[in-house]
Design an enzyme around this catalytic site. Sequence first.
Site, PDB file in Angstrom:
ATOM      1  N   HIS A  12      35.249  36.842  34.261  1.00  0.00           N
ATOM      2  CA  HIS A  12      36.137  37.180  33.142  1.00  0.00           C
ATOM      3  C   HIS A  12      37.182  36.081  32.890  1.00  0.00           C
ATOM      4  CE1 HIS A  12      38.586  39.737  36.252  1.00  0.00           C
ATOM      5  NE2 HIS A  12      39.038  38.520  36.231  1.00  0.00           N
ATOM      6  N   HIS A  59      45.906  41.436  35.390  1.00  0.00           N
ATOM      7  CA  HIS A  59      46.535  40.184  35.832  1.00  0.00           C
ATOM      8  C   HIS A  59      48.024  40.216  35.489  1.00  0.00           C
ATOM      9  CE1 HIS A  59      42.229  39.397  35.358  1.00  0.00           C
ATOM     10  NE2 HIS A  59      42.365  38.438  36.241  1.00  0.00           N
ATOM     11  N   HIS A 196      36.371  30.795  42.905  1.00  0.00           N
ATOM     12  CA  HIS A 196      37.415  29.982  42.266  1.00  0.00           C
ATOM     13  C   HIS A 196      38.735  30.135  42.994  1.00  0.00           C
ATOM     14  CE1 HIS A 196      38.099  33.899  40.323  1.00  0.00           C
ATOM     15  NE2 HIS A 196      39.174  33.469  39.692  1.00  0.00           N
ATOM     16  N   GLU A 243      37.950  38.674  43.873  1.00  0.00           N
ATOM     17  CA  GLU A 243      37.592  39.519  42.715  1.00  0.00           C
ATOM     18  C   GLU A 243      36.150  40.036  42.815  1.00  0.00           C
ATOM     19  OE1 GLU A 243      40.439  37.714  39.177  1.00  0.00           O
ATOM     20  OE2 GLU A 243      38.333  37.161  39.202  1.00  0.00           O
TER      21      GLU A 243
HETATM   22 FE   LIG Z   1      40.684  37.548  37.171  1.00  0.00          FE
END
Ligand SMILES: [Fe+2]
Length: 323
Positions: A12, A59, A196, A243
């Site tokens: 996302h 977030h 990431h 995540e």
């Molecule tokens: Fe995220």
Amino acid sequence: MARIVAGIGSSHVPAIGAAIDNGKTEDPYWKRVFAGFEKSQAWMRELKPDVAIIVYNDHATAFSVEMIPTFALGCAADFPPADEGWGPRPVPVVEGYPALASHIAQSVILDEFDLTICNKMEVDHGMTVPMNLLFGKVDKNSHWPCPVIPLAVNVVMYPPPTGHRCYMLGKAIRRAVESYPEDLKVVIFGTGGLSHQISGPRAGLINSKWDKAFLDNLSKDPQKLVKIPHVDYMREAGAEGIEMVMWLIMRGALDDKVDEVYRFYTVPASNTAVGHIILANRPRAVRQRAPAHKAAKRATARKAKAPAKRAAARAKATLIRGR
Ligand SMILES: [Fe+2]
């Protein structure tokens, strides 16, 4: 009865949303990313789900460091796009499905998974970017193709839930959906990742070997994934790679054995590995009883074979003992 027919895993990355909103999808850098979702959008148009459950993480828009629920279910009638610092994304308000969401909340909480019930919540790129990737670009003044039930998971403040907890919550969600009387075709999304890290000395970390093994196991052997501890995600997939536990909620809501419909993986998009997978539950076969005369014939044949089978087994046992 309602049923979950497929699960979708999708990154996302916020920059994907910015590329869509700023008309950059045809730029060479972005074209390869969006090309990887063309088949998925065609598949989704064909499937026409009645409702989507989207597992994502907030977030720091709806929640903040002051208050972060581990699992928060959106039971509202609509979810406006959040202002993430540069104005809300130009996408339609996400319409909810309060009746099914409330049913899921009741079923899952009585199943001993304590959800936070959200009757008012804004949603950020964590949810709207995968929606664009799977549903395509939708005009701000139009409607998304189906209502959505958001499930926000805390993966931003320690401790996030374990992969096993996520997987078991997926199973509880499935039980909830299947106990809802309306005939609905439901899809469930797991979003975020893949590897990431956005800050610190390891910023920019991408681990394609880890990501691909994760996708393989998600498809064929999810039990291997539920045992992975947080520290392994952090070490191998970067701080934000955690995540990926959200994909296990999606996987837990599916059958043990699924068909992999499609997979796409590319690096990088912004500073993230983009992973995408579609897993479908196999159509359930309707078991038909054999006509009575055929069943009787088979039973007679089995009886006739039985003494010969027993004699062969006895002979084999004697041989083994005699060695
Ligand atoms: Fe995220």
